[in-house]
Design an enzyme around this catalytic site. Structure first.
Site, PDB file in Angstrom:
ATOM      1  CG  ASP A 136       9.009  -6.974  -0.254  1.00  0.00           C
ATOM      2  OD1 ASP A 136       9.793  -6.185   1.309  1.00  0.00           O
ATOM      3  OD2 ASP A 136       9.092  -4.985  -0.080  1.00  0.00           O
TER       4      ASP A 136
ATOM      5  CB  CYS B 235      15.524  -6.424  -4.038  1.00  0.00           C
ATOM      6  SG  CYS B 235      15.990  -5.687  -2.557  1.00  0.00           S
TER       7      CYS B 235
ATOM      8  CB  CYS C  76      14.521  -5.493   2.644  1.00  0.00           C
ATOM      9  SG  CYS C  76      14.038  -4.391   3.553  1.00  0.00           S
ATOM     10  NE  ARG C  77      12.197  -8.514  -1.308  1.00  0.00           N
ATOM     11  CZ  ARG C  77      11.485  -8.553  -2.383  1.00  0.00           C
ATOM     12  NH1 ARG C  77      11.006  -9.529  -2.955  1.00  0.00           N
ATOM     13  NH2 ARG C  77      10.967  -7.343  -2.861  1.00  0.00           N
ATOM     14  CB  SER C  78      19.391  -6.680  -2.828  1.00  0.00           C
ATOM     15  OG  SER C  78      18.910  -5.563  -2.762  1.00  0.00           O
TER      16      SER C  78
ATOM     17  CG  ASN D  22      20.270  -1.796  -2.855  1.00  0.00           C
ATOM     18  OD1 ASN D  22      21.306  -1.367  -2.990  1.00  0.00           O
ATOM     19  ND2 ASN D  22      20.530  -2.570  -2.153  1.00  0.00           N
TER      20      ASN D  22
END
Length: 163
Positions: free
Chosen positions: A127, A9, A14-16, A12
């Site tokens: 996001d 993401c 939150c999402r990933s 690095n």
């Protein structure tokens, strides 16, 4: 031979890392943890060395996931050792494909939600960074929904290597 997957993401945090933790759990549940290596990175280095966003950690823990995380920036040299590079949104997809040293490396990059048959045309994981915890919960739902088919694809690739 180890099959390597990297989720990417923006920063690095939150999402990933959420995708990394969830997919690593799916890999372990499937008994493939010795065959599949899972990690994550960001397209940028703003948060290198930081842990995951506290909201990411809280949502993961509230849903039974555990795991530490340290943010890092994706490096083009990693393509040679990775089998799949999973982008969390179309901006990451484009950035990663531009970083790819070869066409073969560019073909390793996929959108996470392309593995969710119910995703429809919107394949971006939004996001959640600038919103509340509900955005992180939505992110987790999207990650979990795609993880089942992603695991099936990885398993098929692994079987193709053995055959």
């Amino acid at each position: 031979m180890t099959y390597r997957v990297c989720f990417v993401c923006t920063g690095n945090i939150c999402r990933s890392p959420m995708a990394e933790v969830v997919f690593r759990a799916r890999v372990a549940e499937a008994g493939l943890d010795g065959l599949v290596e899972v990690d994550s990175a960001g397209t940028g280095g703003w948060h290198e060395g930081d842990g995951a966003d506290p909201r990411t950690v809280a949502v993961l823990e509230d849903n039974g996931y555990a795991g530490g995380h340290t943010a890092r920036q994706f490096q083009p040299s990693w393509f040679s050792r990775l089998d799949l590079v999973i982008a969390l949104d179309s901006g990451h997809l484009g950035a990663l494909r531009r970083l790819a040293p070869t066409e073969q490396d560019a073909r390793k990059v996929r959108l996470l939600r392309s593995y969710d048959p119910a995703a429809g045309d919107d394949l971006d994981v939004p996001d959640p960074y600038y919103g509340g915890v509900d955005g992180f919960e939505e992110c987790l739902e999207m990650v979990e929904a795609a993880s089942t088919s992603l695991l099936a694809a990885v398993r098929k690739d692994l079987e193709g290597r053995v055959a």
